[in-house]
Design an enzyme around this catalytic site. Structure first.
Site, short mmCIF file in Angstrom:
data_model
loop_
_atom_site.label_atom_id
_atom_site.label_comp_id
_atom_site.label_asym_id
_atom_site.label_seq_id
_atom_site.Cartn_x
_atom_site.Cartn_y
_atom_site.Cartn_z
N TYR A 38 4.89 -6.40 -3.10
CA TYR A 38 4.73 -4.95 -2.93
C TYR A 38 3.26 -4.59 -2.73
CZ TYR A 38 5.05 0.05 -3.88
OH TYR A 38 4.97 1.42 -3.80
N ALA A 49 0.75 -6.49 -1.81
CA ALA A 49 0.22 -7.04 -0.55
C ALA A 49 0.68 -6.19 0.63
CB ALA A 49 0.69 -8.49 -0.38
#
Length: 191
Positions: A100, A102
């Site tokens: 999430y 990233a």
């Protein structure tokens, strides 16, 4: 008012949604990219398909929607606005949120790249980075510790995020293009 279903992980679905919207509305001036998934998984146990699904939806979906919508905005010679909803997880990491976080960090960079690429055609790109928002989906995660992360001692109301998106999509703020606006009650600041 109209509603069109779309799977942002599928280019054909995105193209159909944008084309139908343009057809029914006569032009395409504003795109708000808010579709996303926030699944959690411990990093050492995360499977590759989990990673791929989160990035393909959260980051790939914005890429696809922005690319297709920008073509219509440029072809109409009117320009437009693209507002992306990222997260403060794109600014700093969190336990169980490697995919999430990233995807949202990538969205911050993508928004800035799009702003540079599309400015000459008067397509302005903005990114909102909220923290916790008081929604049904995360209600069980909001406790006193989460509230205390903000000097305001609360989390955002959904309307506060919507109002920011509306201002970016319609306001006199073209010179802000490429910005990342933290709508999180200063929760990322530490004393």
């Amino acid at each position: 008012i109209m509603s069109v279903g779309v799977d942002v992980s599928d280019r054909t679905s995105v193209e159909n949604m944008i084309e139908l919207s343009h057809e029914r509305l006569g032009s395409l001036d504003i795109l708000i990219c808010n579709a996303g998934i926030m699944d959690r998984a411990p990093f050492m146990e995360m499977e590759e398909n989990f990673w791929d699904n989160v990035l393909n939806t959260n980051l790939g979906g914005v890429f696809r929607c922005s690319q297709v919508a920008a073509r219509y905005m440029i072809a109409g010679s009117r320009g437009g606005r693209i507002v992306n909803v990222a997260s403060n997880s794109g600014i700093f990491g969190g336990r169980g949120r490697a995919a999430y976080g990233a995807s949202k960090a990538g969205l911050n960079s993508l928004g800035q790249s799009l702003a540079k690429a599309l400015a000459k055609d008067r397509v302005f790109v903005y990114t909102i980075a909220p923290g916790f928002v008081d929604t049904e989906r995360v209600k069980n995660l909001i406790d006193d510790e989460v509230r205390a992360q903000s000097p305001l001692n609360r989390v955002a109301k959904p309307q506060e995020i919507a109002d920011t998106a509306l201002w970016l999509a319609t306001g006199d703020n073209e010179f802000l293009t490429g910005c990342i606006i933290d709508v999180n009650g200063a929760s990322y600041l530490r004393s």
